[in-house]
Design a protein around this motif. Structure first.
Motif, PDB file in Angstrom:
ATOM      1  N   GLY A 184       0.822  -1.213   0.000  1.00  0.00           N
ATOM      2  CA  GLY A 184       0.000   0.000   0.000  1.00  0.00           C
ATOM      3  C   GLY A 184       0.852   1.257   0.000  1.00  0.00           C
ATOM      4  O   GLY A 184       0.536   2.240  -0.686  1.00  0.00           O
ATOM      5  N   ASP A 185       1.943   1.236   0.761  1.00  0.00           N
ATOM      6  CA  ASP A 185       2.854   2.389   0.759  1.00  0.00           C
ATOM      7  C   ASP A 185       3.462   2.604  -0.625  1.00  0.00           C
ATOM      8  O   ASP A 185       3.596   3.737  -1.092  1.00  0.00           O
ATOM      9  N   GLN A 186       3.831   1.509  -1.273  1.00  0.00           N
ATOM     10  CA  GLN A 186       4.418   1.618  -2.606  1.00  0.00           C
ATOM     11  C   GLN A 186       3.412   2.193  -3.607  1.00  0.00           C
ATOM     12  O   GLN A 186       3.777   2.931  -4.517  1.00  0.00           O
ATOM     13  N   VAL A 187       2.147   1.871  -3.417  1.00  0.00           N
ATOM     14  CA  VAL A 187       1.097   2.415  -4.273  1.00  0.00           C
ATOM     15  C   VAL A 187       1.019   3.932  -4.118  1.00  0.00           C
ATOM     16  O   VAL A 187       0.893   4.669  -5.106  1.00  0.00           O
ATOM     17  N   LEU A 188       1.080   4.413  -2.904  1.00  0.00           N
ATOM     18  CA  LEU A 188       1.022   5.854  -2.659  1.00  0.00           C
ATOM     19  C   LEU A 188       2.216   6.564  -3.295  1.00  0.00           C
ATOM     20  O   LEU A 188       2.071   7.640  -3.887  1.00  0.00           O
ATOM     21  N   VAL A 189       3.388   5.974  -3.171  1.00  0.00           N
ATOM     22  CA  VAL A 189       4.581   6.558  -3.778  1.00  0.00           C
ATOM     23  C   VAL A 189       4.442   6.580  -5.293  1.00  0.00           C
ATOM     24  O   VAL A 189       4.766   7.577  -5.954  1.00  0.00           O
ATOM     25  N   ARG A 190       3.933   5.471  -5.864  1.00  0.00           N
ATOM     26  CA  ARG A 190       3.785   5.402  -7.321  1.00  0.00           C
ATOM     27  C   ARG A 190       2.800   6.448  -7.821  1.00  0.00           C
ATOM     28  O   ARG A 190       2.989   7.041  -8.890  1.00  0.00           O
ATOM     29  N   LEU A 191       1.745   6.695  -7.056  1.00  0.00           N
ATOM     30  CA  LEU A 191       0.771   7.701  -7.459  1.00  0.00           C
ATOM     31  C   LEU A 191       1.421   9.079  -7.571  1.00  0.00           C
ATOM     32  O   LEU A 191       1.199   9.819  -8.530  1.00  0.00           O
ATOM     33  N   VAL A 192       2.246   9.430  -6.588  1.00  0.00           N
ATOM     34  CA  VAL A 192       2.899  10.737  -6.592  1.00  0.00           C
ATOM     35  C   VAL A 192       3.899  10.839  -7.742  1.00  0.00           C
ATOM     36  O   VAL A 192       3.954  11.844  -8.464  1.00  0.00           O
ATOM     37  N   VAL A 193       4.693   9.787  -7.933  1.00  0.00           N
ATOM     38  CA  VAL A 193       5.673   9.791  -9.026  1.00  0.00           C
ATOM     39  C   VAL A 193       4.969   9.933 -10.369  1.00  0.00           C
ATOM     40  O   VAL A 193       5.398  10.684 -11.248  1.00  0.00           O
ATOM     41  N   SER A 194       3.864   9.239 -10.531  1.00  0.00           N
ATOM     42  CA  SER A 194       3.116   9.298 -11.782  1.00  0.00           C
ATOM     43  C   SER A 194       2.544  10.693 -12.016  1.00  0.00           C
ATOM     44  O   SER A 194       2.566  11.206 -13.141  1.00  0.00           O
ATOM     45  N   ALA A 195       2.038  11.319 -10.977  1.00  0.00           N
ATOM     46  CA  ALA A 195       1.460  12.663 -11.128  1.00  0.00           C
ATOM     47  C   ALA A 195       2.514  13.677 -11.540  1.00  0.00           C
ATOM     48  O   ALA A 195       2.258  14.565 -12.363  1.00  0.00           O
ATOM     49  N   ARG A 196       3.697  13.549 -10.982  1.00  0.00           N
ATOM     50  CA  ARG A 196       4.749  14.523 -11.297  1.00  0.00           C
ATOM     51  C   ARG A 196       5.229  14.413 -12.743  1.00  0.00           C
ATOM     52  O   ARG A 196       5.892  15.326 -13.235  1.00  0.00           O
ATOM     53  N   GLN A 197       4.896  13.339 -13.421  1.00  0.00           N
ATOM     54  CA  GLN A 197       5.309  13.196 -14.810  1.00  0.00           C
ATOM     55  C   GLN A 197       4.514  14.103 -15.742  1.00  0.00           C
ATOM     56  O   GLN A 197       4.964  14.384 -16.855  1.00  0.00           O
ATOM     57  N   TRP A 198       3.337  14.549 -15.305  1.00  0.00           N
ATOM     58  CA  TRP A 198       2.546  15.429 -16.177  1.00  0.00           C
ATOM     59  C   TRP A 198       2.268  16.803 -15.566  1.00  0.00           C
ATOM     60  O   TRP A 198       1.854  17.719 -16.278  1.00  0.00           O
ATOM     61  N   LEU A 199       2.479  16.958 -14.283  1.00  0.00           N
ATOM     62  CA  LEU A 199       2.289  18.275 -13.670  1.00  0.00           C
ATOM     63  C   LEU A 199       3.346  19.257 -14.169  1.00  0.00           C
ATOM     64  O   LEU A 199       4.502  18.890 -14.366  1.00  0.00           O
ATOM     65  N   GLN A 200       2.950  20.497 -14.345  1.00  0.00           N
ATOM     66  CA  GLN A 200       3.853  21.548 -14.791  1.00  0.00           C
ATOM     67  C   GLN A 200       4.624  22.119 -13.593  1.00  0.00           C
ATOM     68  O   GLN A 200       4.256  21.878 -12.439  1.00  0.00           O
ATOM     69  N   PRO A 201       5.692  22.905 -13.853  1.00  0.00           N
ATOM     70  CA  PRO A 201       6.503  23.421 -12.742  1.00  0.00           C
ATOM     71  C   PRO A 201       5.704  24.227 -11.710  1.00  0.00           C
ATOM     72  O   PRO A 201       6.042  24.208 -10.520  1.00  0.00           O
ATOM     73  N   SER A 202       4.670  24.921 -12.140  1.00  0.00           N
ATOM     74  CA  SER A 202       3.884  25.716 -11.185  1.00  0.00           C
ATOM     75  C   SER A 202       2.804  24.886 -10.495  1.00  0.00           C
ATOM     76  O   SER A 202       2.145  25.368  -9.562  1.00  0.00           O
ATOM     77  N   ASP A 203       2.583  23.644 -10.949  1.00  0.00           N
ATOM     78  CA  ASP A 203       1.595  22.762 -10.333  1.00  0.00           C
ATOM     79  C   ASP A 203       2.229  21.992  -9.168  1.00  0.00           C
ATOM     80  O   ASP A 203       3.443  21.978  -9.017  1.00  0.00           O
ATOM     81  N   TRP A 204       1.414  21.338  -8.396  1.00  0.00           N
ATOM     82  CA  TRP A 204       1.950  20.562  -7.280  1.00  0.00           C
ATOM     83  C   TRP A 204       0.958  19.482  -6.842  1.00  0.00           C
ATOM     84  O   TRP A 204      -0.230  19.549  -7.162  1.00  0.00           O
TER      85      TRP A 204
END
Length: 288
Positions: A184-204
């Motif tokens: 479950g912890d690895q899932v949470l980490v993967r979600l964040v890593v995946s989001a950062r692949q498309w978020l722009q520099p001003s996004d978070w």
């Protein structure tokens, strides 16, 4: 220290004045002794005495002036060091003091450089630890609150649209039950890593708590919602290997300039709960 304290009463704001006073007195003591000796020795005629006095006095004053100018220039590194310390205290601007060798001033400047850079690095690490979630390295709740205020300010000052999303994982508990909390912890980490692949520099992205996340996207509301849906679809696709599909309910709300940020979160959170009540694994935005 007694001499310093005594001169500090006369020149409380200038070390240069203290130093030059000492030089002035030290240079003129021999002149005073010469005057007293000439006055009481009686070995010189009056005309000769005044000529000698004029030459000695003139040479002394010229030498004193030159010495004071040289001392003022020699104290430039000290003034630069004081300005660097004030600049870091007032503006957190790091100094770049010159390397002047291995004398006392050189060691002092290098020490200030090392100390302030070390302090600044420690403060940056402390800020990161205070504002980041230790598991996912996304913003924690406090970091989200600060980042949301910054995003709202950016949206108002530069007129950049802002959409806030609240995301809640639908299948984290089944993953924990079936594969353990480490998965479950690895899932949470993967979600964040995946989001950062498309978020722009001003996004978070930030972890609001548990399996609930906030994402801020600076884009038109329809564009931001389209990006969010595409990302949720990719997460829910069956993945090869050990990666498990992630299903999440999400709600999005566009920022209205000047509104209370708690109201912005409340609207996005309400949209997320509507998505979850409708069966989950979907995004509902304002206007849907």
């Amino acid at each position: 220290m007694r001499l310093y304290r005594g001169l500090a009463r006369v020149f409380p704001r200038s070390f240069s004045a203290k130093l030059m006073t000492v030089v002035f007195v030290g240079v003129h003591v021999p002149l005073l002794v010469l005057l007293l000796w000439m006055a009481f020795s009686g070995q010189y005629q009056e005309q000769t005495m005044w000529a000698v006095l004029g030459v000695v006095l003139g040479a002394t004053l010229v030498g004193t002036g030159m010495a004071m100018m040289a001392l003022y220039r020699l104290m430039a590194p000290l003034r630069q060091a004081a300005e660097a310390l004030e600049a870091y205290y007032d503006e957190q601007r790091l100094p770049h003091l010159p390397d002047l060798g291995h004398d006392e001033i050189g060691r002092l400047l290098r020490g200030i450089n090392r100390s302030l850079h070390g302090v600044d690095a420690g403060l940056r690490d402390l800020r990161r630890s205070v504002l980041l979630d230790p598991l996912t390295q996304a913003l924690n709740r406090r970091g989200c609150e600060q980042a949301l205020a910054d995003s709202a300010s950016l949206a108002q000052s530069r007129r950049q649209p802002l959409t806030l999303f609240v995301v809640d994982l639908d299948n984290l508990k089944p993953i924990n039950d079936a594969h353990g909390h480490l998965a479950g912890d690895q899932v949470l980490v993967r979600l964040v890593v995946s989001a950062r692949q498309w978020l722009q520099p001003s996004d978070w992205i930030g972890r609001w708590g548990g399996d609930e996340f906030l994402l801020a996207v600076h884009a038109r509301h329809d564009v931001a919602c389209a990006r969010m849906r595409s990302w949720l679809d990719r997460l829910a696709e069956p993945a090869g290997g050990a990666e498990m599909p992630l299903k999440a309910s999400a709600g999005g709300s566009g920022y209205r300039p000047g509104e209370d940020l708690r109201e912005l979160y409340r609207r996005a959170d309400a949209a997320m709960y509507r998505a979850k009540s409708a069966g989950g694994a979907q995004l509902l935005c304002e206007g849907d």
